[in-house]
Motif scaffolding. Structure first.
Motif, PDB file in Angstrom:
ATOM      1  N   ALA A   1       0.826  -1.208   0.000  1.00  0.00           N
ATOM      2  CA  ALA A   1       0.000   0.000   0.000  1.00  0.00           C
ATOM      3  C   ALA A   1       0.860   1.258   0.000  1.00  0.00           C
ATOM      4  O   ALA A   1       0.401   2.330  -0.407  1.00  0.00           O
ATOM      5  N   VAL A   2       2.110   1.131   0.438  1.00  0.00           N
ATOM      6  CA  VAL A   2       3.026   2.276   0.510  1.00  0.00           C
ATOM      7  C   VAL A   2       3.970   2.330  -0.686  1.00  0.00           C
ATOM      8  O   VAL A   2       4.213   3.399  -1.247  1.00  0.00           O
ATOM      9  N   PHE A   3       4.503   1.181  -1.113  1.00  0.00           N
ATOM     10  CA  PHE A   3       5.560   1.159  -2.121  1.00  0.00           C
ATOM     11  C   PHE A   3       5.079   0.771  -3.515  1.00  0.00           C
ATOM     12  O   PHE A   3       5.795   1.003  -4.489  1.00  0.00           O
ATOM     13  N   ASP A   4       3.910   0.165  -3.631  1.00  0.00           N
ATOM     14  CA  ASP A   4       3.396  -0.253  -4.924  1.00  0.00           C
ATOM     15  C   ASP A   4       2.494   0.837  -5.473  1.00  0.00           C
ATOM     16  O   ASP A   4       2.276   1.873  -4.840  1.00  0.00           O
ATOM     17  N   SER A   5       1.932   0.618  -6.672  1.00  0.00           N
ATOM     18  CA  SER A   5       0.987   1.588  -7.225  1.00  0.00           C
ATOM     19  C   SER A   5      -0.262   1.630  -6.359  1.00  0.00           C
ATOM     20  O   SER A   5      -0.647   0.639  -5.745  1.00  0.00           O
ATOM     21  N   GLY A   6      -0.915   2.775  -6.324  1.00  0.00           N
ATOM     22  CA  GLY A   6      -2.003   2.966  -5.378  1.00  0.00           C
ATOM     23  C   GLY A   6      -3.340   2.419  -5.815  1.00  0.00           C
ATOM     24  O   GLY A   6      -4.222   2.225  -4.985  1.00  0.00           O
ATOM     25  N   GLY A   7      -3.541   2.156  -7.094  1.00  0.00           N
ATOM     26  CA  GLY A   7      -4.843   1.708  -7.557  1.00  0.00           C
ATOM     27  C   GLY A   7      -5.857   2.837  -7.485  1.00  0.00           C
ATOM     28  O   GLY A   7      -5.514   4.016  -7.489  1.00  0.00           O
ATOM     29  N   THR A   8      -7.107   2.460  -7.392  1.00  0.00           N
ATOM     30  CA  THR A   8      -8.181   3.449  -7.344  1.00  0.00           C
ATOM     31  C   THR A   8      -8.241   4.095  -5.964  1.00  0.00           C
ATOM     32  O   THR A   8      -8.269   3.402  -4.940  1.00  0.00           O
ATOM     33  N   VAL A   9      -8.225   5.420  -5.933  1.00  0.00           N
ATOM     34  CA  VAL A   9      -8.289   6.162  -4.681  1.00  0.00           C
ATOM     35  C   VAL A   9      -9.503   7.076  -4.721  1.00  0.00           C
ATOM     36  O   VAL A   9      -9.638   7.902  -5.622  1.00  0.00           O
ATOM     37  N   ARG A  10     -10.395   6.902  -3.752  1.00  0.00           N
ATOM     38  CA  ARG A  10     -11.580   7.754  -3.652  1.00  0.00           C
ATOM     39  C   ARG A  10     -11.707   8.256  -2.222  1.00  0.00           C
ATOM     40  O   ARG A  10     -11.251   7.594  -1.282  1.00  0.00           O
ATOM     41  N   ARG A  11     -12.345   9.393  -2.072  1.00  0.00           N
ATOM     42  CA  ARG A  11     -12.587   9.902  -0.735  1.00  0.00           C
ATOM     43  C   ARG A  11     -13.520   8.953   0.002  1.00  0.00           C
ATOM     44  O   ARG A  11     -14.591   8.613  -0.486  1.00  0.00           O
ATOM     45  N   GLY A  12     -13.079   8.487   1.163  1.00  0.00           N
ATOM     46  CA  GLY A  12     -13.886   7.562   1.947  1.00  0.00           C
ATOM     47  C   GLY A  12     -13.681   6.106   1.599  1.00  0.00           C
ATOM     48  O   GLY A  12     -14.224   5.232   2.270  1.00  0.00           O
ATOM     49  N   SER A  13     -12.898   5.813   0.574  1.00  0.00           N
ATOM     50  CA  SER A  13     -12.617   4.425   0.197  1.00  0.00           C
ATOM     51  C   SER A  13     -11.294   4.394  -0.553  1.00  0.00           C
ATOM     52  O   SER A  13     -10.728   5.427  -0.902  1.00  0.00           O
ATOM     53  N   GLY A  14     -10.813   3.195  -0.822  1.00  0.00           N
ATOM     54  CA  GLY A  14      -9.556   3.079  -1.555  1.00  0.00           C
ATOM     55  C   GLY A  14      -8.355   3.300  -0.654  1.00  0.00           C
ATOM     56  O   GLY A  14      -8.478   3.534   0.549  1.00  0.00           O
ATOM     57  N   GLY A  15      -7.175   3.216  -1.273  1.00  0.00           N
ATOM     58  CA  GLY A  15      -5.935   3.274  -0.505  1.00  0.00           C
ATOM     59  C   GLY A  15      -5.304   4.645  -0.454  1.00  0.00           C
ATOM     60  O   GLY A  15      -5.975   5.675  -0.605  1.00  0.00           O
ATOM     61  N   LEU A  16      -4.002   4.639  -0.246  1.00  0.00           N
ATOM     62  CA  LEU A  16      -3.243   5.884  -0.140  1.00  0.00           C
ATOM     63  C   LEU A  16      -3.010   6.472  -1.530  1.00  0.00           C
ATOM     64  O   LEU A  16      -2.688   5.752  -2.474  1.00  0.00           O
ATOM     65  N   ASP A  17      -3.128   7.785  -1.631  1.00  0.00           N
ATOM     66  CA  ASP A  17      -2.847   8.422  -2.913  1.00  0.00           C
ATOM     67  C   ASP A  17      -1.339   8.610  -3.087  1.00  0.00           C
ATOM     68  O   ASP A  17      -0.540   8.289  -2.186  1.00  0.00           O
ATOM     69  N   GLY A  18      -0.938   9.119  -4.233  1.00  0.00           N
ATOM     70  CA  GLY A  18       0.485   9.229  -4.552  1.00  0.00           C
ATOM     71  C   GLY A  18       1.257  10.085  -3.570  1.00  0.00           C
ATOM     72  O   GLY A  18       2.375   9.745  -3.168  1.00  0.00           O
ATOM     73  N   ASP A  19       0.677  11.214  -3.167  1.00  0.00           N
ATOM     74  CA  ASP A  19       1.364  12.081  -2.212  1.00  0.00           C
ATOM     75  C   ASP A  19       1.533  11.406  -0.863  1.00  0.00           C
ATOM     76  O   ASP A  19       2.585  11.530  -0.222  1.00  0.00           O
ATOM     77  N   SER A  20       0.513  10.694  -0.417  1.00  0.00           N
ATOM     78  CA  SER A  20       0.591  10.004   0.871  1.00  0.00           C
ATOM     79  C   SER A  20       1.641   8.904   0.827  1.00  0.00           C
ATOM     80  O   SER A  20       2.442   8.744   1.769  1.00  0.00           O
ATOM     81  N   ARG A  21       1.664   8.124  -0.246  1.00  0.00           N
ATOM     82  CA  ARG A  21       2.653   7.054  -0.347  1.00  0.00           C
ATOM     83  C   ARG A  21       4.063   7.624  -0.360  1.00  0.00           C
ATOM     84  O   ARG A  21       4.962   7.094   0.303  1.00  0.00           O
TER      85      ARG A  21
END
Length: 270
Positions: A165-185
């Motif tokens: 979740a930190v080092f791989d691609s983030g996949g789909t990121v939505r507010r309230g669901s999904g994983g970490l966005d690029g800036d967070s990672r």
């Protein structure tokens, strides 16, 4: 001539740690001349489990060495706490505040426990961690009771899910669901790449010489047994490949013994 090690004095295969399994048999045996300690004074051996994922490989399958059972996290949970904090900020449509950054950075870089206490409360303790982990794909991690974040229980394979979740691609990121966005990672990776030099041991031992340590370690002496939990998670580079590595251990006689076990296990696993 030197005597051969006694077979009856060898550590049994069922008690071998992942790292010890890779060592020569002679390193695991008592000298034949040494009497075994009385049964009452024997303590169970330390155990370790390693999980590895080759980010640049074709299979993208996590390989686990040892029993993938639950261990205490100690301070490696601080990566999970930070991920939960970042998800909360993403859901609010904002970056971390200056106050949050002032806690997050020493929590990861210096393993500051006071900062972890404050952010553990801010994310909602175990229930907040569980909500974040459901979004991040973790399935075998349980937050510690009350304020005892260090007693969170996790498995090596679940720590690889967190690292992905930190080092791989983030996949789909939505507010309230999904994983970490690029800036967070990127923020988590940056802090893990700037741990103080005294805490750069662990899975970094498996990386190529001169490569940068990108990791978080944890260590905890259990008051009930006096034995040590020692863990390390992060990313290492070996021959042009990036590997995510998690090594969890418990039952160590000292912190130094735990560090040595974790590093041997990481090298053997990678």
């Amino acid at each position: 001539m030197p005597t051969r090690p006694s077979r009856t004095a060898r550590i049994t295969a069922g008690a071998l740690t992942a790292a010890a399994a890779a060592l020569p048999a002679a390193a695991l045996a008592h000298p034949a001349s040494a009497a075994p300690p009385p049964a009452a004074s024997r303590k169970p051996p330390a155990h370790a489990t390693a999980a590895v994922l080759d980010l640049d490989g074709t299979g993208r399958t996590t390989v686990v060495r040892g029993a993938d059972r639950a261990y205490d996290t100690a301070s490696i949970v601080k990566v999970d706490i930070l991920a939960a904090l970042l998800l909360r900020a993403q859901d609010a449509g904002r970056p971390l505040s200056e106050a949050e950054r002032a806690l997050a950075e020493p929590m990861i870089r210096r393993s500051d426990n006071g900062a972890a206490n404050a952010l553990w409360r801010r994310i909602g303790r175990a229930s907040g961690l569980a909500a974040a982990n459901e979004r991040l794909g973790l399935t075998s991690t349980t937050g510690g009771p009350g304020g005892k974040w260090g007693l969170t229980r996790t498995t090596a394979s679940d720590q690889i899910r967190l690292l992905r979740a930190v080092f791989d691609s983030g996949g789909t990121v939505r507010r309230g669901s999904g994983g970490l966005d690029g800036d967070s990672r990127a923020y988590v990776r940056t802090l893990m790449g700037r741990v103080v030099s005294g805490q750069a041991w662990g899975v970094s031992a498996a990386g190529s010489p001169g490569s940068r340590a990108v990791l978080k370690n944890g260590w905890l002496q259990r008051s009930t047994t006096g034995r040590w939990d020692v863990n390390s998670v992060g990313e290492v580079s070996v021959r042009g490949h990036r590997y995510l590595v998690a090594v969890l251990s418990d039952g160590n006689a000292s912190m130094g013994d735990g560090v040595s076990l974790v590093e041997r296990t990481a090298r053997a696993a990678v």
